[in-house]
Scaffold this active site. Structure first.
Site, mmCIF file in Angstrom:
data_model
loop_
_atom_site.group_PDB
_atom_site.id
_atom_site.type_symbol
_atom_site.label_atom_id
_atom_site.label_comp_id
_atom_site.label_asym_id
_atom_site.label_seq_id
_atom_site.Cartn_x
_atom_site.Cartn_y
_atom_site.Cartn_z
ATOM 1 N N TYR A 58 0.815 -1.220 0.000
ATOM 2 C CA TYR A 58 0.000 0.000 0.000
ATOM 3 C C TYR A 58 0.847 1.268 0.000
ATOM 4 C CZ TYR A 58 -4.179 -2.725 0.134
ATOM 5 O OH TYR A 58 -5.180 -3.581 -0.248
ATOM 6 N N GLN A 93 -15.213 0.993 -7.364
ATOM 7 C CA GLN A 93 -14.481 -0.094 -6.705
ATOM 8 C C GLN A 93 -13.052 0.368 -6.411
ATOM 9 O OE1 GLN A 93 -15.363 -4.203 -8.576
ATOM 10 N NE2 GLN A 93 -15.702 -2.729 -10.213
ATOM 11 N N ASN A 94 -12.683 1.482 -6.997
ATOM 12 C CA ASN A 94 -11.306 1.944 -6.900
ATOM 13 C C ASN A 94 -11.027 2.599 -5.552
ATOM 14 O OD1 ASN A 94 -11.163 1.095 -9.541
ATOM 15 N ND2 ASN A 94 -11.462 3.161 -10.395
ATOM 16 N N ASP A 96 -8.432 4.740 -5.409
ATOM 17 C CA ASP A 96 -7.734 6.003 -5.707
ATOM 18 C C ASP A 96 -8.695 7.171 -5.521
ATOM 19 O OD1 ASP A 96 -8.198 4.983 -9.064
ATOM 20 O OD2 ASP A 96 -9.115 6.788 -8.241
ATOM 21 N N HIS A 111 -14.864 -0.091 -1.851
ATOM 22 C CA HIS A 111 -13.703 -0.849 -1.377
ATOM 23 C C HIS A 111 -12.751 -0.008 -0.556
ATOM 24 C CE1 HIS A 111 -14.348 -3.801 -4.977
ATOM 25 N NE2 HIS A 111 -15.149 -4.072 -3.968
ATOM 26 N N CYS A 119 -7.652 1.579 12.834
ATOM 27 C CA CYS A 119 -7.077 0.588 13.751
ATOM 28 C C CYS A 119 -7.521 -0.815 13.321
ATOM 29 C CB CYS A 119 -7.550 0.869 15.191
ATOM 30 S SG CYS A 119 -6.948 -0.349 16.364
ATOM 31 N N SER A 182 -13.507 -5.721 -14.849
ATOM 32 C CA SER A 182 -13.472 -7.031 -15.526
ATOM 33 C C SER A 182 -14.675 -7.898 -15.151
ATOM 34 C CB SER A 182 -12.179 -7.772 -15.159
ATOM 35 O OG SER A 182 -12.101 -7.925 -13.751
ATOM 36 N N GLU A 209 -12.236 -4.257 -23.644
ATOM 37 C CA GLU A 209 -12.563 -5.684 -23.911
ATOM 38 C C GLU A 209 -13.832 -6.046 -23.139
ATOM 39 O OE1 GLU A 209 -9.083 -7.710 -22.463
ATOM 40 O OE2 GLU A 209 -9.121 -6.585 -20.587
HETATM 41 C C1 BV8 Z 1 -17.303 -10.120 -0.025
HETATM 42 C C2 BV8 Z 1 -9.359 -3.287 -2.453
HETATM 43 C C3 BV8 Z 1 -19.013 -10.945 1.397
HETATM 44 C C4 BV8 Z 1 -8.010 -3.847 -2.513
HETATM 45 C C5 BV8 Z 1 -10.634 -4.858 -3.678
HETATM 46 C C6 BV8 Z 1 -13.420 -17.342 -2.666
HETATM 47 C C7 BV8 Z 1 -12.757 -17.068 -1.478
HETATM 48 C C8 BV8 Z 1 -12.888 -15.849 -0.820
HETATM 49 C C9 BV8 Z 1 -13.720 -14.854 -1.351
HETATM 50 C C10 BV8 Z 1 -14.373 -15.147 -2.523
HETATM 51 C C11 BV8 Z 1 -14.239 -16.364 -3.189
HETATM 52 N N1 BV8 Z 1 -14.997 -16.318 -4.303
HETATM 53 C C12 BV8 Z 1 -15.608 -15.114 -4.379
HETATM 54 C C13 BV8 Z 1 -15.245 -14.414 -3.301
HETATM 55 C C14 BV8 Z 1 -15.687 -13.074 -2.970
HETATM 56 C C15 BV8 Z 1 -14.559 -12.107 -3.305
HETATM 57 C C16 BV8 Z 1 -14.293 -12.153 -4.790
HETATM 58 O O1 BV8 Z 1 -15.094 -11.667 -5.566
HETATM 59 N N2 BV8 Z 1 -13.157 -12.747 -5.198
HETATM 60 C C17 BV8 Z 1 -12.855 -12.821 -6.611
HETATM 61 C C18 BV8 Z 1 -11.381 -12.546 -6.846
HETATM 62 C C19 BV8 Z 1 -13.252 -14.231 -7.085
HETATM 63 N N3 BV8 Z 1 -15.071 -10.826 -2.932
HETATM 64 C C20 BV8 Z 1 -14.863 -10.389 -1.684
HETATM 65 O O2 BV8 Z 1 -14.207 -10.962 -0.854
HETATM 66 C C21 BV8 Z 1 -15.591 -9.094 -1.356
HETATM 67 N N4 BV8 Z 1 -16.300 -9.263 -0.119
HETATM 68 O O3 BV8 Z 1 -17.658 -10.852 -0.930
HETATM 69 O O4 BV8 Z 1 -17.880 -10.107 1.236
HETATM 70 C C22 BV8 Z 1 -20.206 -10.118 1.129
HETATM 71 C C23 BV8 Z 1 -20.796 -10.128 -0.130
HETATM 72 C C24 BV8 Z 1 -21.942 -9.373 -0.341
HETATM 73 C C25 BV8 Z 1 -22.474 -8.629 0.699
HETATM 74 C C26 BV8 Z 1 -21.856 -8.621 1.943
HETATM 75 C C27 BV8 Z 1 -20.715 -9.361 2.164
HETATM 76 C C28 BV8 Z 1 -14.590 -7.959 -1.197
HETATM 77 C C29 BV8 Z 1 -13.979 -7.658 -2.542
HETATM 78 C C30 BV8 Z 1 -13.164 -6.373 -2.426
HETATM 79 C C31 BV8 Z 1 -11.709 -6.698 -2.524
HETATM 80 N N5 BV8 Z 1 -10.960 -5.461 -2.580
HETATM 81 N N6 BV8 Z 1 -9.999 -3.704 -3.643
HETATM 82 C C32 BV8 Z 1 -7.120 -2.864 -3.183
HETATM 83 O O5 BV8 Z 1 -7.526 -2.197 -4.160
HETATM 84 O O6 BV8 Z 1 -5.983 -2.792 -2.728
HETATM 85 S S1 BV8 Z 1 -11.079 -5.490 -5.168
HETATM 86 C C33 BV8 Z 1 -10.009 -4.968 -6.364
HETATM 87 O O7 BV8 Z 1 -10.530 -5.557 -7.541
HETATM 88 C C34 BV8 Z 1 -10.007 -3.488 -6.679
HETATM 89 O O8 BV8 Z 1 -10.812 -2.721 -5.837
HETATM 90 C C35 BV8 Z 1 -10.573 -3.438 -8.093
HETATM 91 O O9 BV8 Z 1 -11.248 -2.286 -8.343
HETATM 92 C C36 BV8 Z 1 -11.441 -4.591 -8.011
HETATM 93 C C37 BV8 Z 1 -12.117 -5.133 -9.193
HETATM 94 O O10 BV8 Z 1 -11.183 -5.229 -10.217
HETATM 95 P P1 BV8 Z 1 -11.460 -4.309 -11.486
HETATM 96 O O11 BV8 Z 1 -11.722 -2.931 -11.007
HETATM 97 O O12 BV8 Z 1 -12.508 -4.954 -12.312
HETATM 98 O O13 BV8 Z 1 -10.058 -4.322 -12.157
HETATM 99 P P2 BV8 Z 1 -9.476 -5.427 -13.125
HETATM 100 O O14 BV8 Z 1 -8.004 -5.218 -13.183
HETATM 101 O O15 BV8 Z 1 -10.017 -6.770 -12.734
HETATM 102 O O16 BV8 Z 1 -10.117 -5.067 -14.542
HETATM 103 C C38 BV8 Z 1 -9.759 -3.832 -15.151
HETATM 104 C C39 BV8 Z 1 -10.665 -3.671 -16.337
HETATM 105 O O17 BV8 Z 1 -10.355 -2.415 -16.928
HETATM 106 C C40 BV8 Z 1 -10.461 -4.720 -17.403
HETATM 107 O O18 BV8 Z 1 -11.726 -5.220 -17.783
HETATM 108 C C41 BV8 Z 1 -9.846 -3.955 -18.571
HETATM 109 O O19 BV8 Z 1 -10.317 -4.424 -19.815
HETATM 110 C C42 BV8 Z 1 -10.353 -2.579 -18.328
HETATM 111 N N7 BV8 Z 1 -9.510 -1.495 -18.869
HETATM 112 C C43 BV8 Z 1 -8.178 -1.491 -19.102
HETATM 113 N N8 BV8 Z 1 -7.831 -0.281 -19.637
HETATM 114 C C44 BV8 Z 1 -8.965 0.455 -19.720
HETATM 115 C C45 BV8 Z 1 -10.032 -0.306 -19.231
HETATM 116 N N9 BV8 Z 1 -11.290 0.156 -19.179
HETATM 117 C C46 BV8 Z 1 -11.519 1.397 -19.646
HETATM 118 N N10 BV8 Z 1 -10.547 2.197 -20.125
HETATM 119 C C47 BV8 Z 1 -9.268 1.763 -20.181
HETATM 120 N N11 BV8 Z 1 -8.318 2.581 -20.673
#
Ligand code: BV8
Length: 247
Positions: A58, A93-94, A96, A111, A119, A182, A209
């Site tokens: 971070y 979700q960002n 920033d 997020h 804390c 994504s 994409e």
């Molecule tokens: C929850 C903070 C319960 C961190 C983030 C198995 C085990 C454990 C958990 C799970 C599991 N299966 C599913 C889960 C749930 C889990 C989850 O979804 N896991 C995934 C990986 C399978 N989720 C959680 O744990 C969440 N909590 O579920 O709690 C609950 C549910 C409901 C109600 C109550 C309780 C918590 C998830 C939050 C995690 N923290 N961020 C940090 O940032 O340091 S998530 C992290 O990913 C970022 O915040 C980011 O924003 C987010 C999502 O990613 P994207 O934003 O989509 O980014 P990505 O790189 O994936 O894609 C970028 C896209 O941009 C691409 O499509 C690309 O084509 C496009 N792009 C590229 N260039 C451009 C562009 N678009 C436009 N213009 C461009 N120029």
């Protein structure tokens, strides 16, 4: 995209909207950090196992985030908010602060925020603005209660923030627009399906994409958001008689 006088617009942004500002996305070609996937570093398990590694992750992002500026995609959303007022809602979700730097106000960070800490214990200390970074062998700061200070970020396995407000806005939206995400991370990836349940919503995606949940969108505008968003919106204003200019 035509936006009528009765439309309520819900916008969901992801890492992609900040890509043209120079912030790397999570799952793209440069998506790994020191060989770690974000899921491995942004989690309570990683914090319990190696808090210094998490603070190194971070701290590097805080240093990078100090140097970046919003891009035309962020500014286009600020303009749309200005035209729609309370009929506009932005959920990012960002972590920033580029939306705020561009002028967004009707915004929630589901997020968390990179420049806030809290804390690690559920004590009385509220989250606070913080741009501290871990340097060398410095100790991780402590809360007066003795707990270690952690980033105020929703990690994997933790509950996102402001969900009640988010679902309320989803329920009354007539346009759902996702930008640069994504469609992999839950619950954000399911917001579009939740919005469709109200039966009167049009759904759109903007990015270079198709997202994993592309099937849930009525229309996909392929391209970088910094180029697509400034040309996308056509807002029809409602000059009802009361508001018509005097003859
Ligand atoms: C929850 C903070 C319960 C961190 C983030 C198995 C085990 C454990 C958990 C799970 C599991 N299966 C599913 C889960 C749930 C889990 C989850 O979804 N896991 C995934 C990986 C399978 N989720 C959680 O744990 C969440 N909590 O579920 O709690 C609950 C549910 C409901 C109600 C109550 C309780 C918590 C998830 C939050 C995690 N923290 N961020 C940090 O940032 O340091 S998530 C992290 O990913 C970022 O915040 C980011 O924003 C987010 C999502 O990613 P994207 O934003 O989509 O980014 P990505 O790189 O994936 O894609 C970028 C896209 O941009 C691409 O499509 C690309 O084509 C496009 N792009 C590229 N260039 C451009 C562009 N678009 C436009 N213009 C461009 N120029």
């Amino acid at each position: 995209m035509h936006i009528g006088p009765a439309d309520r617009v819900f916008v969901l942004t992801g890492a992609g909207i900040s890509a043209e500002s120079g912030l790397p996305t999570f799952r793209g070609p440069n998506g790994l950090w020191r060989g770690h996937r974000v899921e491995e570093v942004a989690s309570p398990i990683a914090w319990a196992r190696d808090a210094r590694l998490v603070w190194t992750f971070y701290s590097e992002r805080r240093r990078k985030h100090r140097t970046v500026e919003p891009n035309p995609g962020h500014h286009a959303l600020v303009q749309l908010e200005g035209a729609l007022g309370e009929r506009f809602f932005l959920c990012t979700q960002n972590v920033d602060r580029l939306h705020e730097q561009a002028g967004s106000e009707r915004l929630v960070h589901m997020h968390g925020k990179i420049f806030q800490s809290r804390c690690e214990r559920e004590c009385s200390l509220p989250p606070f603005d913080d741009d501290w970074t871990l340097e060398g062998e410095a100790a991780i700061p402590r809360c007066p209660c003795g707990g270690r200070i952690r980033p105020h970020i929703c990690w994997f396995g933790e509950t996102p923030f402001e969900l009640e407000r988010i679902f309320a806005e989803l329920s009354r939206s007539t346009i759902f627009l996702a930008v640069g995400t994504s469609g992999v991370v839950e619950p954000a990836a399911s917001f579009v399906r939740f919005a469709r349940r109200n039966g009167r919503v049009r759904t759109f995606y903007v990015g270079p994409e198709e997202p994993a949940n592309a099937a849930s969108f009525d229309e996909v505008f392929l391209g970088p958001s910094g180029e697509v968003l400034p040309k996308l919106f056509r807002v029809e204003q409602d000059f009802s008689p009361a508001e018509k200019a005097p003859q």
